[in-house]
Design a protein around this motif. Sequence first.
Motif, mmCIF file in Angstrom:
data_model
loop_
_atom_site.group_PDB
_atom_site.id
_atom_site.type_symbol
_atom_site.label_atom_id
_atom_site.label_comp_id
_atom_site.label_asym_id
_atom_site.label_seq_id
_atom_site.Cartn_x
_atom_site.Cartn_y
_atom_site.Cartn_z
ATOM 1 N N TRP A 1 -9.456 -8.136 5.133
ATOM 2 C CA TRP A 1 -8.650 -8.639 4.029
ATOM 3 C C TRP A 1 -9.096 -8.018 2.716
ATOM 4 O O TRP A 1 -10.247 -7.633 2.546
ATOM 5 C CB TRP A 1 -8.789 -10.153 3.925
ATOM 6 C CG TRP A 1 -8.158 -10.901 5.056
ATOM 7 C CD1 TRP A 1 -7.397 -10.403 6.080
ATOM 8 C CD2 TRP A 1 -8.242 -12.302 5.292
ATOM 9 N NE1 TRP A 1 -7.007 -11.400 6.927
ATOM 10 C CE2 TRP A 1 -7.510 -12.575 6.468
ATOM 11 C CE3 TRP A 1 -8.864 -13.345 4.622
ATOM 12 C CZ2 TRP A 1 -7.380 -13.867 6.974
ATOM 13 C CZ3 TRP A 1 -8.739 -14.620 5.130
ATOM 14 C CH2 TRP A 1 -8.001 -14.878 6.294
ATOM 15 N N ARG A 2 -8.179 -7.941 1.793
ATOM 16 C CA ARG A 2 -8.477 -7.473 0.445
ATOM 17 C C ARG A 2 -7.767 -8.376 -0.540
ATOM 18 O O ARG A 2 -6.742 -8.986 -0.234
ATOM 19 C CB ARG A 2 -8.041 -6.025 0.256
ATOM 20 C CG ARG A 2 -6.545 -5.836 0.344
ATOM 21 C CD ARG A 2 -6.162 -4.391 0.109
ATOM 22 N NE ARG A 2 -4.753 -4.188 0.371
ATOM 23 C CZ ARG A 2 -3.784 -4.505 -0.463
ATOM 24 N NH1 ARG A 2 -4.053 -5.037 -1.629
ATOM 25 N NH2 ARG A 2 -2.527 -4.305 -0.130
ATOM 26 N N ALA A 3 -8.320 -8.453 -1.733
ATOM 27 C CA ALA A 3 -7.700 -9.244 -2.790
ATOM 28 C C ALA A 3 -7.165 -8.347 -3.903
ATOM 29 O O ALA A 3 -6.393 -8.796 -4.730
ATOM 30 C CB ALA A 3 -8.706 -10.244 -3.361
ATOM 31 N N LEU A 4 -7.582 -7.101 -3.916
ATOM 32 C CA LEU A 4 -7.134 -6.174 -4.952
ATOM 33 C C LEU A 4 -5.706 -5.702 -4.667
ATOM 34 O O LEU A 4 -5.318 -5.546 -3.510
ATOM 35 C CB LEU A 4 -8.067 -4.968 -5.025
ATOM 36 C CG LEU A 4 -9.509 -5.272 -5.417
ATOM 37 C CD1 LEU A 4 -10.353 -4.012 -5.307
ATOM 38 C CD2 LEU A 4 -9.563 -5.833 -6.828
ATOM 39 N N PRO A 5 -4.940 -5.423 -5.726
ATOM 40 C CA PRO A 5 -3.574 -4.933 -5.524
ATOM 41 C C PRO A 5 -3.559 -3.520 -4.931
ATOM 42 O O PRO A 5 -4.547 -2.789 -5.013
ATOM 43 C CB PRO A 5 -2.973 -4.945 -6.935
ATOM 44 C CG PRO A 5 -4.123 -5.014 -7.871
ATOM 45 C CD PRO A 5 -5.278 -5.613 -7.125
ATOM 46 N N GLU A 6 -2.432 -3.152 -4.343
ATOM 47 C CA GLU A 6 -2.311 -1.854 -3.686
ATOM 48 C C GLU A 6 -2.446 -0.689 -4.649
ATOM 49 O O GLU A 6 -2.786 0.418 -4.237
ATOM 50 C CB GLU A 6 -0.983 -1.766 -2.949
ATOM 51 C CG GLU A 6 -0.955 -2.652 -1.721
ATOM 52 C CD GLU A 6 0.353 -2.525 -0.963
ATOM 53 O OE1 GLU A 6 1.038 -1.498 -1.082
ATOM 54 O OE2 GLU A 6 0.671 -3.476 -0.255
ATOM 55 N N ASP A 7 -2.192 -0.882 -5.928
ATOM 56 C CA ASP A 7 -2.260 0.226 -6.879
ATOM 57 C C ASP A 7 -3.686 0.696 -7.137
ATOM 58 O O ASP A 7 -3.913 1.630 -7.891
ATOM 59 C CB ASP A 7 -1.567 -0.130 -8.187
ATOM 60 C CG ASP A 7 -2.240 -1.263 -8.952
ATOM 61 O OD1 ASP A 7 -3.207 -1.856 -8.438
ATOM 62 O OD2 ASP A 7 -1.791 -1.556 -10.074
ATOM 63 N N GLN A 8 -4.655 0.084 -6.463
ATOM 64 C CA GLN A 8 -6.050 0.495 -6.586
ATOM 65 C C GLN A 8 -6.379 1.690 -5.696
ATOM 66 O O GLN A 8 -7.514 2.137 -5.663
ATOM 67 C CB GLN A 8 -6.988 -0.676 -6.239
ATOM 68 C CG GLN A 8 -6.829 -1.888 -7.123
ATOM 69 C CD GLN A 8 -7.332 -1.636 -8.533
ATOM 70 O OE1 GLN A 8 -8.385 -1.038 -8.718
ATOM 71 N NE2 GLN A 8 -6.581 -2.077 -9.518
ATOM 72 N N THR B 1 -6.955 1.616 0.955
ATOM 73 C CA THR B 1 -7.709 0.384 1.212
ATOM 74 C C THR B 1 -8.390 0.353 2.576
ATOM 75 O O THR B 1 -8.791 -0.710 3.030
ATOM 76 C CB THR B 1 -6.773 -0.836 1.108
ATOM 77 O OG1 THR B 1 -5.760 -0.722 2.116
ATOM 78 C CG2 THR B 1 -6.154 -0.957 -0.265
ATOM 79 N N PHE B 2 -8.487 1.509 3.260
ATOM 80 C CA PHE B 2 -9.129 1.576 4.574
ATOM 81 C C PHE B 2 -8.479 0.617 5.564
ATOM 82 O O PHE B 2 -9.129 0.069 6.445
ATOM 83 C CB PHE B 2 -10.633 1.293 4.477
ATOM 84 C CG PHE B 2 -11.356 2.258 3.583
ATOM 85 C CD1 PHE B 2 -11.737 3.512 4.046
ATOM 86 C CD2 PHE B 2 -11.638 1.913 2.267
ATOM 87 C CE1 PHE B 2 -12.390 4.406 3.212
ATOM 88 C CE2 PHE B 2 -12.294 2.796 1.431
ATOM 89 C CZ PHE B 2 -12.674 4.056 1.901
ATOM 90 N N GLY B 3 -7.188 0.387 5.393
ATOM 91 C CA GLY B 3 -6.454 -0.484 6.300
ATOM 92 C C GLY B 3 -6.534 -1.963 5.979
ATOM 93 O O GLY B 3 -6.020 -2.785 6.725
ATOM 94 N N ALA B 4 -7.179 -2.304 4.868
ATOM 95 C CA ALA B 4 -7.281 -3.723 4.483
ATOM 96 C C ALA B 4 -5.908 -4.239 4.067
ATOM 97 O O ALA B 4 -5.084 -3.509 3.525
ATOM 98 C CB ALA B 4 -8.274 -3.889 3.345
ATOM 99 N N VAL B 5 -5.689 -5.508 4.340
ATOM 100 C CA VAL B 5 -4.407 -6.152 4.019
ATOM 101 C C VAL B 5 -4.642 -7.380 3.160
ATOM 102 O O VAL B 5 -5.723 -7.971 3.182
ATOM 103 C CB VAL B 5 -3.647 -6.553 5.306
ATOM 104 C CG1 VAL B 5 -3.299 -5.328 6.137
ATOM 105 C CG2 VAL B 5 -4.452 -7.538 6.133
#
Length: 138
Positions: free
Chosen positions: A97-104, A107-111
């Motif tokens: 899981w990730r909390a950062l927005p996609e514009d970062q 994400t190594f496949g994090a959702v």
Amino acid sequence: MDMGTLIEHLAEEADQQIRDHTWVPASADRAIAAKAAADLHAAVGTPHTQESLTAIDRLEHLRQALAVLAIALASVHGRLAWFLGAAVTALTPVLHWRALPEDQGPTFGAVRPTPQQYTEAEEAIRRLHRTLVLITDS
């Protein structure tokens, strides 16, 4: 099977083994379970407290709970190790899981989890906490 259901099955199996005296935790295991229970409670508080946090903070707390379980697992053997290992495995979606927005960037496949997924993971941690308390008191 979702993580909440997996954790519930693990907890029920542990509860049953303890009731049947199939699993009689040694004093060292009870001490490790007590420490892990306290640390899980500190990592993932009440539903009201968790829901008032930002997504980044909620995810941080869930990752702290996973770290607690991993540290406890590193120092035990036998049934407690099997229980903790299965619990960590059931909670592995949190690691993606990730909390950062996609514009970062990549994400190594994090959702991004949904609020319901955060709640489900937190409830699973609370269920683990209750089972570790049972192990401590057995």
